[in-house]
Design a protein around this motif. Structure first.
Motif, mmCIF file in Angstrom:
data_model
loop_
_atom_site.group_PDB
_atom_site.id
_atom_site.type_symbol
_atom_site.label_atom_id
_atom_site.label_comp_id
_atom_site.label_asym_id
_atom_site.label_seq_id
_atom_site.Cartn_x
_atom_site.Cartn_y
_atom_site.Cartn_z
ATOM 1 N N TRP A 57 59.777 36.567 41.162
ATOM 2 C CA TRP A 57 60.757 37.791 41.661
ATOM 3 C C TRP A 57 60.945 38.716 40.473
ATOM 4 C CZ3 TRP A 57 65.531 38.568 39.690
ATOM 5 C CH2 TRP A 57 66.227 37.354 39.238
ATOM 6 N N GLY A 58 61.152 37.966 39.444
ATOM 7 C CA GLY A 58 61.697 38.880 38.056
ATOM 8 C C GLY A 58 60.423 39.811 37.834
ATOM 9 N N PHE A 59 59.245 39.093 37.579
ATOM 10 C CA PHE A 59 58.056 39.888 37.181
ATOM 11 C C PHE A 59 57.471 40.850 38.322
ATOM 12 C CE2 PHE A 59 53.492 40.516 36.595
ATOM 13 C CZ PHE A 59 53.355 40.667 35.210
ATOM 14 N N GLY A 60 57.655 40.279 39.487
ATOM 15 C CA GLY A 60 57.250 41.064 40.950
ATOM 16 C C GLY A 60 58.024 42.254 40.938
ATOM 17 N N ILE A 61 59.243 42.585 40.654
ATOM 18 C CA ILE A 61 59.899 43.913 40.675
ATOM 19 C C ILE A 61 59.603 44.678 39.463
ATOM 20 C CG2 ILE A 61 62.208 44.803 40.270
ATOM 21 C CD1 ILE A 61 63.355 42.367 41.514
ATOM 22 N N VAL A 62 59.395 44.172 38.470
ATOM 23 C CA VAL A 62 58.885 44.753 37.268
ATOM 24 C C VAL A 62 57.656 45.578 37.326
ATOM 25 C CG1 VAL A 62 58.612 45.119 34.687
ATOM 26 C CG2 VAL A 62 60.565 43.725 35.630
ATOM 27 N N VAL A 65 57.040 48.154 40.384
ATOM 28 C CA VAL A 65 57.573 49.529 39.642
ATOM 29 C C VAL A 65 56.386 50.068 38.751
ATOM 30 C CG1 VAL A 65 59.258 50.695 38.297
ATOM 31 C CG2 VAL A 65 59.862 48.974 39.901
ATOM 32 N N ILE A 66 55.936 49.275 37.845
ATOM 33 C CA ILE A 66 54.964 49.595 36.765
ATOM 34 C C ILE A 66 53.608 50.184 37.584
ATOM 35 C CG2 ILE A 66 53.419 48.948 34.977
ATOM 36 C CD1 ILE A 66 55.601 47.101 33.832
ATOM 37 N N VAL A 67 53.213 49.323 38.393
ATOM 38 C CA VAL A 67 51.862 49.681 39.055
ATOM 39 C C VAL A 67 51.944 50.906 39.908
ATOM 40 C CG1 VAL A 67 50.257 48.896 40.901
ATOM 41 C CG2 VAL A 67 51.172 47.135 39.130
ATOM 42 N N ALA A 68 53.299 51.055 40.752
ATOM 43 C CA ALA A 68 53.625 52.076 41.335
ATOM 44 C C ALA A 68 53.624 53.637 40.405
ATOM 45 C CB ALA A 68 54.804 52.340 42.072
ATOM 46 N N PHE A 69 54.198 53.245 39.168
ATOM 47 C CA PHE A 69 54.232 54.512 38.174
ATOM 48 C C PHE A 69 52.992 54.831 37.826
ATOM 49 C CE2 PHE A 69 54.002 56.037 33.932
ATOM 50 C CZ PHE A 69 54.946 57.271 33.895
ATOM 51 N N ILE A 70 51.867 53.879 37.509
ATOM 52 C CA ILE A 70 50.686 54.116 37.058
ATOM 53 C C ILE A 70 49.561 54.567 38.172
ATOM 54 C CG2 ILE A 70 48.518 53.123 36.046
ATOM 55 C CD1 ILE A 70 50.232 50.947 34.702
ATOM 56 N N CYS A 71 49.836 54.308 39.374
ATOM 57 C CA CYS A 71 48.819 54.588 40.314
ATOM 58 C C CYS A 71 49.388 56.338 40.669
ATOM 59 C CB CYS A 71 49.129 53.811 41.716
ATOM 60 S SG CYS A 71 48.504 52.190 41.533
ATOM 61 N N GLY A 72 50.854 56.496 40.730
ATOM 62 C CA GLY A 72 51.147 57.729 40.836
ATOM 63 C C GLY A 72 50.501 58.761 39.752
ATOM 64 N N LEU A 228 48.391 41.279 40.791
ATOM 65 C CA LEU A 228 48.147 42.691 40.418
ATOM 66 C C LEU A 228 47.093 43.223 41.712
ATOM 67 C CD1 LEU A 228 47.722 42.499 36.923
ATOM 68 C CD2 LEU A 228 49.480 43.747 38.182
ATOM 69 N N SER A 229 46.153 42.467 41.861
ATOM 70 C CA SER A 229 45.006 42.756 43.068
ATOM 71 C C SER A 229 45.582 43.245 44.407
ATOM 72 C CB SER A 229 44.323 41.447 43.144
ATOM 73 O OG SER A 229 43.353 41.173 42.102
ATOM 74 N N THR A 230 46.655 42.339 44.758
ATOM 75 C CA THR A 230 47.580 42.668 46.198
ATOM 76 C C THR A 230 48.197 43.950 45.993
ATOM 77 O OG1 THR A 230 47.679 40.124 46.322
ATOM 78 C CG2 THR A 230 49.036 41.793 47.864
ATOM 79 N N MET A 265 55.185 58.268 46.802
ATOM 80 C CA MET A 265 55.329 57.245 45.782
ATOM 81 C C MET A 265 56.519 56.496 45.503
ATOM 82 S SD MET A 265 51.953 56.758 45.189
ATOM 83 C CE MET A 265 52.391 55.448 44.191
ATOM 84 N N THR A 266 57.613 57.401 45.484
ATOM 85 C CA THR A 266 58.939 56.907 45.396
ATOM 86 C C THR A 266 59.419 55.854 46.721
ATOM 87 O OG1 THR A 266 59.570 58.731 44.131
ATOM 88 C CG2 THR A 266 61.581 57.220 45.177
ATOM 89 N N PHE A 267 58.892 56.425 47.842
ATOM 90 C CA PHE A 267 59.201 55.858 49.285
ATOM 91 C C PHE A 267 58.579 54.511 49.232
ATOM 92 C CE2 PHE A 267 58.117 54.996 53.817
ATOM 93 C CZ PHE A 267 59.810 54.793 54.237
ATOM 94 N N ILE A 268 57.231 54.572 48.632
ATOM 95 C CA ILE A 268 56.298 53.362 48.738
ATOM 96 C C ILE A 268 56.803 52.329 47.744
ATOM 97 C CG2 ILE A 268 53.953 52.329 48.138
ATOM 98 C CD1 ILE A 268 52.905 55.303 49.039
ATOM 99 N N MET A 269 57.114 52.702 46.560
ATOM 100 C CA MET A 269 57.515 51.755 45.545
ATOM 101 C C MET A 269 58.785 51.069 46.090
ATOM 102 S SD MET A 269 59.203 52.562 41.831
ATOM 103 C CE MET A 269 60.428 53.209 42.480
ATOM 104 N N ILE A 270 59.772 51.608 46.642
ATOM 105 C CA ILE A 270 61.104 51.044 47.030
ATOM 106 C C ILE A 270 60.555 49.992 48.234
ATOM 107 C CG2 ILE A 270 63.285 51.512 48.329
ATOM 108 C CD1 ILE A 270 63.509 54.199 46.861
#
Length: 438
Positions: A57-62, A65-72, A228-230, A265-270
């Protein structure tokens, strides 16, 4: 956006691509936002709890957020490059593959001979990616319908292949829609259904006590590529970005802050972070490929969730299919006489739907194929290509200390890592599953 020379910079000031765009059915900002959300939000969001179980759960949250930022960010730079190419070449709009070709043709002299190859590579990558998505969606819809029929109509039990064949009829009809403007209402409905499914899942997640003590903060390193793939598969929608931006009534509202892209992207990340985190905390290692499969089959809210997700995927199918048809049309239509193009569109669209259905029926392990599509094709489309294209387009102006170059090197390396590690882990999982079956 840097332009290769002063002459082109002057051309940029003189030419405004927005003023020259002639779109038959332009979309408002709200409809464009709906299409972009539906392109990135899909069945993958319901696999986020399973992704969190791989990452902890810890790495999942971080990580989310990181993947969402990179994709955006990759979407942002790609759209910006496309606009820059439009100004230099004095064209009103460019699609995904045309942007890749234009960037190479404008860039350094040594890469200009590869412009045509860049366009073909981008189009083939798009075609394979969204063909795979359509195949996956076909079987996902069939699986959802079969689960309900097996439970409530026990005298009518059919293999999932039969349900794949049955749903091909309505899918063929839906895929005859040719304008994004007409797809927007279906996208809005699909978004509502997906949000309703999300709400029902949240209800069941918080219905009983949630345990944190026995949940992993960080998962095993060997399972991080699966996470990461998912996430990349579920979040990426870059293949639909250019059609959405090109079809907007006010395309200048796509980028900026606030903008269509930032809001989406903000809505998706949340959403991803909330469902992934609490879904994992609720169900732990008992999670299945979709959290809806963990919901009870006898409760009406859970039944509606299973129905809603099937309908949502069904209404999402034409939007992803739109990318496939766009690529095929650009290759085939120039070779067909004008009076036969309409009938060719009808039969061509039907043939592609049937092809995707046939491939979907033939693939017995779609969860693993989904990971391969996310790791290999979506990493290429959404991470590697945007990083390379921006570097080439801005070769003469890479910023102080060439920071744009080094930033894009990191993005490309991240995409390559996701592709190689994700495919490797998935192939190992397939081999282990085959051994257990034997």
């Amino acid at each position: 956006m840097g332009i290769p020379n002063d002459a082109e910079n002057t051309s940029e000031k003189e030419y405004n691509p927005y003023e020259h765009r002639q779109v038959k059915k332009p979309n408002s900002d709200v409809r464009s936002l709906a299409n972009l959300l539906k392109a990135s939000l899909g069945s993958g969001i319901l696999a986020m709890p399973l992704a969190f179980s791989n990452a902890g759960w810890g790495f999942g949250i971080v990580g989310t957020v990181i993947v969402a930022f990179i994709c955006g960010h990759c979407v942002h730079i790609f759209v910006k490059v496309s606009r820059g190419c439009c100004k230099v070449l004095r064209k009103p709009l460019l699609n995904y593959a045309e942007t890749c070709e234009a960037a190479f043709s404008i860039g350094h002299k040594k890469v200009r001979p590869f412009a045509k190859f860049a366009r073909i590579f981008a189009e083939v990558a798009q075609l394979l990616t969204y063909l795979g998505v359509c195949c996956i969606f076909t079987v996902l819809i069939a699986d959802s319908i079969k689960q309900l029929f097996d439970r409530y109509v026990p005298t009518f039990i059919l293999p999932v292949e039969y349900y794949c064949l049955i749903i091909l009829i309505p899918l063929c009809l839906m895929c005859q829609i040719r304008y994004l403007k007409w797809l927007a209402p279906f996208s809005l409905i699909a978004n509502v259904l997906l949000v309703a499914t999300f709400a029902i899942c949240i209800y069941y997640i918080f219905k009983d006590e949630i345990s944190v003590a026995d949940r992993k903060v960080v998962g095993a390193a060997a399972r991080l590529p699966a996470f990461l793939s998912t996430v990349i598969f579920a979040m990426e929608g870059i293949g639909v970005v250019m059609p959405v931006e090109n079809a907007m009534k006010k395309p200048q509202h796509f980028l900026g802050c606030p903008s269509v892209l930032v809001i989406a992207m903000t809505f998706i990340m949340i959403l991803y972070a909330i469902l992934g985190l609490f879904g994992y905390l609720r169900y732990g290692d008992e999670l299945k490929g979709s959290i809806t499969l963990n919901l009870p089959i006898d409760d009406w809210p859970a039944i509606f969730a299973k129905i809603f997700i099937a309908l949502s995927i069904f209404l999402t199918y034409p939007l992803h299919f739109f990318v496939v048809v766009g690529v095929l049309t650009r290759f085939i239509e120039p070779h067909i006489r004008k009076e036969y193009r309409n009938i060719t569109q009808i039969f061509g669209r039907t043939a592609v739907v049937l092809f995707c259905g046939g491939i979907g029926v033939a693939l017995p392990m779609l969860e693993h194929i989904t990971n391969i599509v996310g790791a290999l094709f979506y990493s290429t489309l959404g991470l590697i290509i945007p990083g390379v294209v921006e570097t080439i387009f801005r070769w003469d102006d890479l910023g102080r200390y060439n920071w744009i170059f080094w930033k894009n090197v990191l993005i490309v390396l991240f995409g390559v890592f996701c592709a190689i590690s994700g495919c490797t882990v998935t192939v190992i999982d397939i081999i282990e599953k085959l051994r257990k079956t034997e």
